[in-house]
Structures are given as C-alpha cells and as structure tokens.
Motif scaffolding. Structure first.
Motif, mmCIF file in Angstrom:
data_model
loop_
_atom_site.group_PDB
_atom_site.id
_atom_site.type_symbol
_atom_site.label_atom_id
_atom_site.label_comp_id
_atom_site.label_asym_id
_atom_site.label_seq_id
_atom_site.Cartn_x
_atom_site.Cartn_y
_atom_site.Cartn_z
ATOM 1 N N VAL A 6 0.846 -1.191 0.000
ATOM 2 C CA VAL A 6 0.000 0.000 0.000
ATOM 3 C C VAL A 6 0.885 1.246 0.000
ATOM 4 C CG1 VAL A 6 -1.774 1.306 1.241
ATOM 5 C CG2 VAL A 6 -1.843 -1.205 1.224
ATOM 6 N N GLU A 7 0.603 2.174 -0.918
ATOM 7 C CA GLU A 7 1.372 3.407 -1.000
ATOM 8 C C GLU A 7 0.429 4.608 -1.002
ATOM 9 O OE1 GLU A 7 5.201 5.081 -3.476
ATOM 10 O OE2 GLU A 7 3.659 4.002 -4.611
ATOM 11 N N PHE A 8 0.699 5.565 -0.145
ATOM 12 C CA PHE A 8 -0.105 6.771 -0.050
ATOM 13 C C PHE A 8 0.482 7.847 -0.972
ATOM 14 C CE2 PHE A 8 -1.218 4.362 3.577
ATOM 15 C CZ PHE A 8 -2.474 4.778 4.001
ATOM 16 N N ASN A 91 -4.092 0.586 6.980
ATOM 17 C CA ASN A 91 -3.406 -0.314 6.044
ATOM 18 C C ASN A 91 -4.103 -1.658 5.954
ATOM 19 O OD1 ASN A 91 -1.574 1.713 5.799
ATOM 20 N ND2 ASN A 91 0.224 0.523 6.373
ATOM 21 N N GLY A 92 -4.435 -2.210 7.114
ATOM 22 C CA GLY A 92 -5.116 -3.501 7.136
ATOM 23 C C GLY A 92 -6.487 -3.434 6.503
ATOM 24 N N MET A 93 -7.199 -2.324 6.720
ATOM 25 C CA MET A 93 -8.530 -2.156 6.136
ATOM 26 C C MET A 93 -8.455 -2.112 4.616
ATOM 27 S SD MET A 93 -9.764 0.731 8.868
ATOM 28 C CE MET A 93 -11.200 1.244 7.955
ATOM 29 N N TYR A 98 -9.284 -5.238 -0.683
ATOM 30 C CA TYR A 98 -8.867 -5.761 -1.988
ATOM 31 C C TYR A 98 -8.720 -7.275 -1.973
ATOM 32 C CZ TYR A 98 -8.263 -1.105 -3.925
ATOM 33 O OH TYR A 98 -8.506 0.160 -4.402
ATOM 34 N N ARG A 99 -8.377 -7.844 -0.825
ATOM 35 C CA ARG A 99 -8.350 -9.309 -0.713
ATOM 36 C C ARG A 99 -9.763 -9.876 -0.860
ATOM 37 N NH1 ARG A 99 -3.219 -10.749 -1.596
ATOM 38 N NH2 ARG A 99 -1.757 -10.051 0.020
ATOM 39 N N ASP A 100 -10.729 -9.206 -0.213
ATOM 40 C CA ASP A 100 -12.110 -9.679 -0.249
ATOM 41 C C ASP A 100 -12.778 -9.434 -1.592
ATOM 42 O OD1 ASP A 100 -11.769 -10.411 2.383
ATOM 43 O OD2 ASP A 100 -12.929 -8.736 3.213
ATOM 44 N N ASN A 101 -12.245 -8.496 -2.367
ATOM 45 C CA ASN A 101 -12.833 -8.146 -3.668
ATOM 46 C C ASN A 101 -11.750 -8.138 -4.733
ATOM 47 O OD1 ASN A 101 -15.726 -7.120 -2.821
ATOM 48 N ND2 ASN A 101 -14.277 -6.178 -1.392
ATOM 49 N N LEU A 192 -12.139 4.975 6.984
ATOM 50 C CA LEU A 192 -10.695 4.892 6.778
ATOM 51 C C LEU A 192 -9.948 6.061 7.408
ATOM 52 C CD1 LEU A 192 -8.588 3.129 5.199
ATOM 53 C CD2 LEU A 192 -8.816 4.761 3.341
ATOM 54 N N LEU A 193 -10.569 7.229 7.461
ATOM 55 C CA LEU A 193 -9.846 8.435 7.849
ATOM 56 C C LEU A 193 -10.787 9.517 8.346
ATOM 57 C CD1 LEU A 193 -8.876 10.597 4.763
ATOM 58 C CD2 LEU A 193 -10.494 8.689 4.612
#
Length: 277
Positions: A6-8, A91-93, A98-101, A192-193
């Motif tokens: 993951v990159e911001f 990050n985990g969220m 993306y893992r779930d979809n 998320l934020l």
C-alpha cells in the motif's frame, strides 16, 4: 499469499521534510508530491517504510495527482491530501478490502468529518455505477496501480484546485473514466480516515456564479448527452442551499453557460477533447 504493498500518494505544497507523513498518521510507503519553487527528488527510510518526495514547480491538484500516479510503486495507491488523518488500522482495512474483492480495481471508503456535518454513506458494501460515483470525494479513493496504469487513466488537468479553468470535479471525471473503461469500483463502509474541513477551502467560495459555471462544465465533461439532466437534478437537489442568493432559473442559466463554453471552447479557451457522448 503475497502481501499487497500500500502506498499513499500525498499532494501538498511547500513541504520542507516528511513530517506530513506522521501528521497524517500514515504507516506505510508514501510518495509526496510537493508543489513548491524548486525541482528535487529525495527518499528516506522511516520505520521500515519507504518515503519519497518529488518537489516540482508545477501547480494544480490534478497535475500533482498525475505525477504521483506516474511515479507510484505500490500495488494499491491511496489518494491523500495534507488535511487527512488516517485510522490506526487503515493499512489492514485497505488490504482486506482488496483481498475480499479481487475483481475490484477501485475501492472507495467512508470517512469522518471535522469542521462540518457528517456525510451519509451506504450501509453495506456495493458496486458503484455512474450516479453513485458522483457522491464520492477524492479522500475516499484507493485503486490498483496496475489497473489505472494499464488503461492510461489520468486526472483531467483542466479540473481541480489550482487549475486555471475549473476548480473542482476532477475526482468524478477520474471515476467516470474508470467506469468507461470497464473498471470495477467498489464501496467499503469502513471508516478509513478523518478529513479536516475547518480551514478555508481552496476551491469552494460559496454558491456564486463561478461555482455554477464550473458545475455546468463538469457535468458536460462527465456526459455531453446527459449534461442537461445532471444540471437540472443538481439545481433541484441543492436549491435549499443556494436559494438565498440565486433563483432556480439563475442557477440553471449559469450552469448552462458553463456547459456551452466547455463545448465550444468559450471564453476560457477550454476544449471538448475529453467530453464523452
């Protein structure tokens, strides 16, 4: 299964160091596009994360976003500004979404607001189409870098804060471009934020003529064919917010002027190259 990187992608101005990363509570790799008065590239390691900075003399939010996309390295990229504060588990969220979809090319999340009333979001996960994409703010957007790069999707540099033409709408044009190229946009209701809206806006100065003019251009860039319908629905839906300064007819008139100028080049000298039918 390999971990997703993951990159911001942070857009900011006149940054002297990487302190914005800590301020935003980012705990991952980050690329800072720093619009300032000199050109420079730098990179440091901090807490096992790679932080990169590209300083540029270019101006405009969409130009900043495009430069970030061009230089991004992450599997998943997160659109970020200097007034965002991310949750401890962001990050985990993101990775879980993306893992779930696995079919999702873009995932948009919910957010909390500071300085204005809370925005309402969908209660459950869902796939988004064109109309729902109009409800999305840039702070919600994450995407698979490979999908965006492969399809040549960029932010329209005529739109967005700092643009010489139209001061907003860049995120909606970006999402519409994704949908036109058959990318899948998913909504995840996870918060998320937090976004700080307490400061002065860089683009919204109230419901004035320029605001309505720009909305007309934005709706036309989104869809020439349905721009009239988008203009009417906006004038109806937002009437309560602008009725003290503009009549319904005046609002539509200004948006229609923005539409016509966008289509014809108009006084701003803009073109219709990216306007879909």
């Amino acid at each position: 299964m390999d971990k997703l990187k993951v990159e911001f992608l942070i857009s900011a101005m006149n940054q002297k160091d990487f302190s914005i990363v800590k301020k935003s509570n980012i705990k991952s790799d980050a690329l800072l596009i720093n619009q300032t008065d000199y050109e420079e590239k730098s990179e440091i390691q901090m807490d096992d994360c790679t932080l990169r900075r590209i300083s540029t003399q270019e101006r405009g939010l969409s130009k900043s976003r495009n430069l970030a996309i061009e230089n991004a390295l992450g599997d998943i990229c997160v659109i970020c500004d200097d007034d965002f504060f991310y949750n401890e588990e962001s990050n985990g969220m993101i990775e879980k979404a993306y893992r779930d979809n696995p079919e999702a090319d873009v995932v948009v999340f919910a957010y909390h607001s500071k300085g204005q009333s809370e925005k309402s979001f969908f209660a459950k996960k869902k796939k988004l189409g064109y109309l729902n994409a109009l409800r999305v703010s840039s702070c919600q957007i994450t995407f698979r870098r490979k999908s965006i790069k492969q399809h040549g999707i960029k932010f329209n540099e005529d739109f967005g804060s700092g643009s010489l033409l139209y001061k907003s709408g860049e995120e909606h044009l970006f999402l519409f471009e994704c949908l036109k190229k058959n990318l899948a946009i998913h909504f995840d209701p996870s918060y998320l934020l937090t976004v700080d809206f307490s400061g002065a806006s860089t683009w919204f100065n109230g419901f004035d003529k320029k605001f309505f003019y720009d909305r007309g251009a934005i709706f036309t860039a989104l869809s020439n064919k349905y721009s009239w319908l988008l203009i009417l629905q906006f004038a109806i839906r937002k009437y309560r917010l602008y009725s003290s300064t503009f009549t319904f007819f005046q609002a539509v008139q200004e948006m229609w002027k923005g539409r016509n100028d966008y289509l014809g080049g108009g006084k701003d000298g803009s073109t219709n190259k990216q306007c879909p039918s």
